[in-house]
Design an enzyme around this catalytic site. Sequence first.
Site, mmCIF file in Angstrom:
data_model
loop_
_atom_site.group_PDB
_atom_site.id
_atom_site.type_symbol
_atom_site.label_atom_id
_atom_site.label_comp_id
_atom_site.label_asym_id
_atom_site.label_seq_id
_atom_site.Cartn_x
_atom_site.Cartn_y
_atom_site.Cartn_z
ATOM 1 C CE LYS A 114 -3.394 1.980 -0.622
ATOM 2 N NZ LYS A 114 -3.061 2.582 0.665
ATOM 3 C CE LYS A 195 2.804 -0.377 -4.747
ATOM 4 N NZ LYS A 195 2.114 0.810 -4.253
ATOM 5 C CE LYS A 198 2.225 -1.404 4.205
ATOM 6 N NZ LYS A 198 2.472 -0.278 5.117
#
Length: 329
Positions: A114, A195, A198
Amino acid sequence: MKPVLVSGIQPTGKLHIGNYLGSLKNFVALQDLDEYQCFFFIADLHSLTEDFNPKEKASQIRNVVADYLAAGLNPKQSVIFQQSEIPAHTELAVILNNFAPIGEMERMTQFKDKSKNQAGNINMGLFDYPVLMAADILLYGASVVPVGEDQVQHLELARTLARRFNAKFGKTFVEPKPILTEAKRIMSLDDPTKKMSKSRPQGCLFLDDEPDVIRKKVQRAVTDSGSEIKYDPERKPALSNLMSVYANMADVRMDQIESAFKGKGYGDFKKGLAEVIIQALAPFQEKKRKLLASPGIIKKALAAGNKKASLVADKKIEEIKEKIGISLD
Ligand code: TYM
């Protein structure tokens, strides 16, 4: 007393089929098993760790509750609640912070990923995300936590924190174990090495997608060389990912898919896959439309769940405060 099960989903927009097959579908199956005392919550505080629009947050929260109910979670069987409404989650996170060495936190894969995705907003909330998650779980004495594979490392931290705290202050927490599904890691439609997430919307199939959108997205999904419909994650990673979606959406085995598409090519398989997804999602989408049209149901379910969760959480946080010596009563 039944063992406790806890899990949550962040309200950050629309859920994709990775969220569904990795977690939500299993939430419903586990609830219906009737072997666990189930707590499912909306991880709204976790969702603040990425950029967000306050005007959208309330509807994102209602949307996940609607997803829960439409998928089959039943407020009579499971406690469905909103994380931020239970202050004990944040209190416990602050307490557990003192037992979470920075070195261990820096090794968290999701934090590293992230941090790359949101380089302009690497905040303390993001860094502390796994500790809040541990608090969510430990507060209810959960022994099992259904999640996708990307959360397993966070579960390991929750176990470590529980063990460390118990060793120091006496048996207080249960060490939780993850429950994974066969579809624990659904990959992106446009890149089978990544993966489904979103943060890569181009590779996602969303639970709210209309049939035509699903058909288009599945048609466009990347495939491998060759043409045979064969489950082979090593040599055919893209096809195998799509087959995994097929198998789990239709509740069939891989060999059944292989024989149904024997002698046929990727085009036929993709047509079949799109129809399987459309069919599997139709009752969910219909139920969700109705729920969103009657927000009273969502509000009531959440209010009742918040009350039940508070009872458990408030008692536990008092016990914890006593153990660490900050309770004067
Ligand atoms: P969130 O909202 O990011 O994801 C919700 C669930 O979906 C799973 N998932 C996937 N499973 C399979 N394939 C994928 N491509 C895929 N993408 C996501 C996630 O593993 C997750 O189970 N940190 C949690 C929310 C949370 C939580 C908790 C969960 C906060 N506190 C306490 C359990 C217990 C999360 O990832 O949410």
